[in-house]
Design an enzyme around this catalytic site. Structure first.
Site, PDB file in Angstrom:
ATOM      1  N   GLY A 181      -0.137  -6.451   5.443  1.00 11.89           N
ATOM      2  CA  GLY A 181       0.539  -4.942   5.077  1.00 11.89           C
ATOM      3  C   GLY A 181       1.306  -4.388   6.068  1.00 11.89           C
ATOM      4  O   GLY A 181       2.620  -4.903   6.227  1.00 11.89           O
ATOM      5  N   ARG A 182       0.958  -3.800   6.961  1.00 11.01           N
ATOM      6  CA  ARG A 182       1.673  -2.881   8.030  1.00 11.01           C
ATOM      7  C   ARG A 182       2.445  -3.618   8.837  1.00 11.01           C
ATOM      8  O   ARG A 182       3.721  -3.363   9.052  1.00 11.01           O
ATOM      9  CB  ARG A 182       0.854  -1.624   8.547  1.00 11.01           C
ATOM     10  N   HIS A 236     -16.727  -3.804 -10.286  1.00 10.99           N
ATOM     11  CA  HIS A 236     -18.014  -3.681 -10.050  1.00 10.99           C
ATOM     12  C   HIS A 236     -18.818  -2.889 -10.925  1.00 10.99           C
ATOM     13  O   HIS A 236     -18.796  -1.822 -10.586  1.00 10.99           O
ATOM     14  CB  HIS A 236     -18.211  -3.489  -8.604  1.00 10.99           C
ATOM     15  N   ASP A 237     -19.254  -3.517 -12.103  1.00  9.23           N
ATOM     16  CA  ASP A 237     -20.111  -2.767 -12.949  1.00  9.23           C
ATOM     17  C   ASP A 237     -20.929  -3.672 -13.982  1.00  9.23           C
ATOM     18  O   ASP A 237     -21.209  -4.900 -13.495  1.00  9.23           O
ATOM     19  CB  ASP A 237     -18.900  -1.981 -13.989  1.00  9.23           C
ATOM     20  N   ILE A 238     -21.420  -3.181 -14.838  1.00 12.95           N
ATOM     21  CA  ILE A 238     -22.368  -4.281 -15.731  1.00 12.95           C
ATOM     22  C   ILE A 238     -21.552  -5.314 -16.294  1.00 12.95           C
ATOM     23  O   ILE A 238     -20.165  -5.274 -16.524  1.00 12.95           O
ATOM     24  CB  ILE A 238     -23.195  -3.545 -16.905  1.00 12.95           C
ATOM     25  N   PRO A 239     -22.137  -6.474 -16.457  1.00 13.69           N
ATOM     26  CA  PRO A 239     -21.304  -7.785 -16.891  1.00 13.69           C
ATOM     27  C   PRO A 239     -20.422  -7.459 -18.041  1.00 13.69           C
ATOM     28  O   PRO A 239     -19.135  -7.697 -18.091  1.00 13.69           O
ATOM     29  CB  PRO A 239     -22.500  -8.600 -17.098  1.00 13.69           C
ATOM     30  N   ARG A 275      -2.211 -10.092  12.213  1.00 17.79           N
ATOM     31  CA  ARG A 275      -1.206  -9.323  13.160  1.00 17.79           C
ATOM     32  C   ARG A 275      -0.259 -10.202  13.956  1.00 17.79           C
ATOM     33  O   ARG A 275      -0.912 -11.429  14.239  1.00 17.79           O
ATOM     34  CB  ARG A 275      -1.858  -8.556  14.273  1.00 17.79           C
ATOM     35  N   ASP A 323       0.745  -1.271  -0.214  1.00 23.98           N
ATOM     36  CA  ASP A 323       0.082  -0.132  -0.002  1.00 23.98           C
ATOM     37  C   ASP A 323       0.861   1.145   0.098  1.00 23.98           C
ATOM     38  O   ASP A 323       1.020   2.037   0.951  1.00 23.98           O
ATOM     39  CB  ASP A 323      -0.852  -0.046   1.250  1.00 23.98           C
ATOM     40  N   ASP A 363      -5.434  -5.995  -6.856  1.00 19.41           N
ATOM     41  CA  ASP A 363      -6.643  -5.695  -6.098  1.00 19.41           C
ATOM     42  C   ASP A 363      -7.546  -4.434  -6.437  1.00 19.41           C
ATOM     43  O   ASP A 363      -7.331  -3.502  -5.841  1.00 19.41           O
ATOM     44  CB  ASP A 363      -6.256  -5.576  -4.475  1.00 19.41           C
ATOM     45  N   LEU A 364      -8.235  -4.548  -7.402  1.00 20.31           N
ATOM     46  CA  LEU A 364      -9.002  -3.503  -8.093  1.00 20.31           C
ATOM     47  C   LEU A 364     -10.580  -3.579  -7.747  1.00 20.31           C
ATOM     48  O   LEU A 364     -11.212  -2.505  -8.253  1.00 20.31           O
ATOM     49  CB  LEU A 364      -8.544  -3.293  -9.658  1.00 20.31           C
ATOM     50  N   LYS A 365     -11.047  -4.639  -7.264  1.00 24.63           N
ATOM     51  CA  LYS A 365     -12.306  -4.792  -6.799  1.00 24.63           C
ATOM     52  C   LYS A 365     -13.447  -4.436  -7.960  1.00 24.63           C
ATOM     53  O   LYS A 365     -14.093  -3.369  -7.635  1.00 24.63           O
ATOM     54  CB  LYS A 365     -12.702  -4.218  -5.368  1.00 24.63           C
ATOM     55  N   THR A 385     -14.981  -5.461   5.160  1.00 21.51           N
ATOM     56  CA  THR A 385     -15.175  -5.537   6.476  1.00 21.51           C
ATOM     57  C   THR A 385     -15.347  -4.014   7.093  1.00 21.51           C
ATOM     58  O   THR A 385     -15.852  -4.200   8.367  1.00 21.51           O
ATOM     59  CB  THR A 385     -13.728  -6.145   7.036  1.00 21.51           C
ATOM     60  N   LYS A 437       0.561  -7.653  -3.377  1.00 14.36           N
ATOM     61  CA  LYS A 437      -0.902  -7.114  -3.418  1.00 14.36           C
ATOM     62  C   LYS A 437      -0.594  -5.720  -3.993  1.00 14.36           C
ATOM     63  O   LYS A 437      -0.022  -4.855  -3.238  1.00 14.36           O
ATOM     64  CB  LYS A 437      -1.813  -7.248  -2.276  1.00 14.36           C
TER      65      LYS A 437
HETATM   66  O1  C5P Z   1      -1.738  -2.959   6.826  1.00 15.12           O
HETATM   67  P1  C5P Z   1      -2.840  -4.194   6.930  1.00 15.12           P
HETATM   68  O2  C5P Z   1      -2.146  -5.444   7.255  1.00 15.12           O
HETATM   69  O3  C5P Z   1      -4.088  -3.892   7.916  1.00 15.12           O
HETATM   70  O4  C5P Z   1      -3.338  -4.222   5.409  1.00 15.12           O
HETATM   71  C1  C5P Z   1      -4.293  -5.217   5.118  1.00 15.12           C
HETATM   72  C2  C5P Z   1      -4.470  -4.961   3.629  1.00 15.12           C
HETATM   73  O5  C5P Z   1      -5.654  -5.831   3.315  1.00 15.12           O
HETATM   74  C3  C5P Z   1      -4.920  -3.890   3.070  1.00 15.12           C
HETATM   75  O6  C5P Z   1      -4.343  -3.638   1.710  1.00 15.12           O
HETATM   76  C4  C5P Z   1      -6.334  -3.625   3.071  1.00 15.12           C
HETATM   77  O7  C5P Z   1      -6.953  -2.530   2.344  1.00 15.12           O
HETATM   78  C5  C5P Z   1      -6.694  -4.991   2.679  1.00 15.12           C
HETATM   79  N1  C5P Z   1      -8.140  -5.640   3.041  1.00 15.12           N
HETATM   80  C6  C5P Z   1      -8.364  -5.520   4.316  1.00 15.12           C
HETATM   81  N2  C5P Z   1      -9.607  -5.876   4.692  1.00 15.12           N
HETATM   82  C7  C5P Z   1     -10.565  -6.269   3.852  1.00 15.12           C
HETATM   83  C8  C5P Z   1     -10.223  -6.362   2.521  1.00 15.12           C
HETATM   84  C9  C5P Z   1      -8.836  -6.033   1.976  1.00 15.12           C
HETATM   85  O8  C5P Z   1      -7.657  -5.189   5.380  1.00 15.12           O
HETATM   86  N3  C5P Z   1     -11.885  -6.782   4.012  1.00 15.12           N
END
Ligand code: C5P
Length: 232
Positions: free
Chosen positions: A210-211, A63-66, A181, A10, A59-61, A119, A32
């Site tokens: 990520g972090r 969502h539009d018409i088919p 984590r 990110d 990861d571009l998610k 989430t 990712k």
């Molecule tokens: O930094 P962290 O470990 O929280 O990053 C989690 C990654 O997963 C981020 O890129 C976040 O946008 C993605 N993500 C998430 N929860 C979701 C879907 C995607 O944390 N439900």
């Protein structure tokens, strides 16, 4: 593809992402690429990271018409990514169209996974804003079943939902789980978290981290710790 750790890169520029990836020297973690980096740098960032030898979850998610999703997935399939995604809320026909667009002339295609309810959406918001009155767990499992019916490979879900998704959609249906984590680490803004070892125990197929890696003092050591706990 087997169990793996996917690093959520990110970052908002290619300089940042390359400075980060350079730390890994010979190692080629699965990464990712999300909307921020993709919109900042364009498709060339995907090609460049691919050329460096990494597997990529784009990861571009969508969502539009088919028809629009089908044509856009066709463009993404030519970027040679390993995994990409869309919103299951786009319906089964949108997901089927996406698979068709993603499949290359030789029959190969990247893995396609669905986002169920984000989430960040809780029961209250789903009821008030989306007028969906069913319990959120039921909605998530219904969306996962729709993705399986459409022929997708799996879903992004919380590690706490992974077991139930496997029960509902089968063991081979992939669960890609963020919200990971270390036991002794910072939770940050994530609410429901699991350690890599717990995610392994409950049967996650891929963890997205990520972090805990990108913000670590020693990102390579943090990545290796994830691999040791989750894969080995
Ligand atoms: O930094 P962290 O470990 O929280 O990053 C989690 C990654 O997963 C981020 O890129 C976040 O946008 C993605 N993500 C998430 N929860 C979701 C879907 C995607 O944390 N439900």
């Amino acid at each position: 593809m087997g169990k793996d750790v996917i690093i959520a890169c990110d970052f908002s520029s290619k300089e940042q992402v390359f400075a980060f990836l350079d730390k890994f020297e010979g190692k080629k973690p699965f990464v990712k690429i999300g909307m921020e980096l993709f919109y900042a740098e364009g498709p060339e960032i995907v090609r460049e990271i691919k050329r460096r030898g990494h597997k990529i979850f784009l990861d571009l998610k969508l969502h539009d018409i088919p028809n629009t999703v089908k044509k856009s997935m066709n463009v993404l399939s030519r970027l040679d990514v390993d995994m990409t995604n869309l919103h299951a809320a786009g319906t089964i026909s949108m997901m089927e169209a996406a698979l068709e667009g993603l499949t290359r002339p030789d029959g190969t295609r990247p893995l396609l996974i669905a986002v169920t309810q984000l989430t960040s959406t809780d029961q209250q918001r789903m009821e008030d804003d989306l007028l969906i009155k069913e319990p959120i767990d039921k909605v998530v499992m219904h969306y996962a079943s729709n993705a399986a019916k459409a022929g997708l490979d799996g879903v992004v879900c919380s590690p706490l939902e992974a077991e139930k998704v496997h029960e509902t959609c089968g063991k081979s249906f992939l669960t890609v789980t963020p919200g990971v984590r270390f036991a002794d680490g910072d939770i940050g803004d994530q609410k429901r978290v699991m350690t890599p070892a717990e995610a392994k125990r409950i049967g996650s197929d891929y963890i997205v981290v990520g972090r805990p890696i990108t913000a670590a003092e020693d990102p390579v050591a943090a990545y290796e710790r994830c691999i040791n706990e989750f894969v080995d």
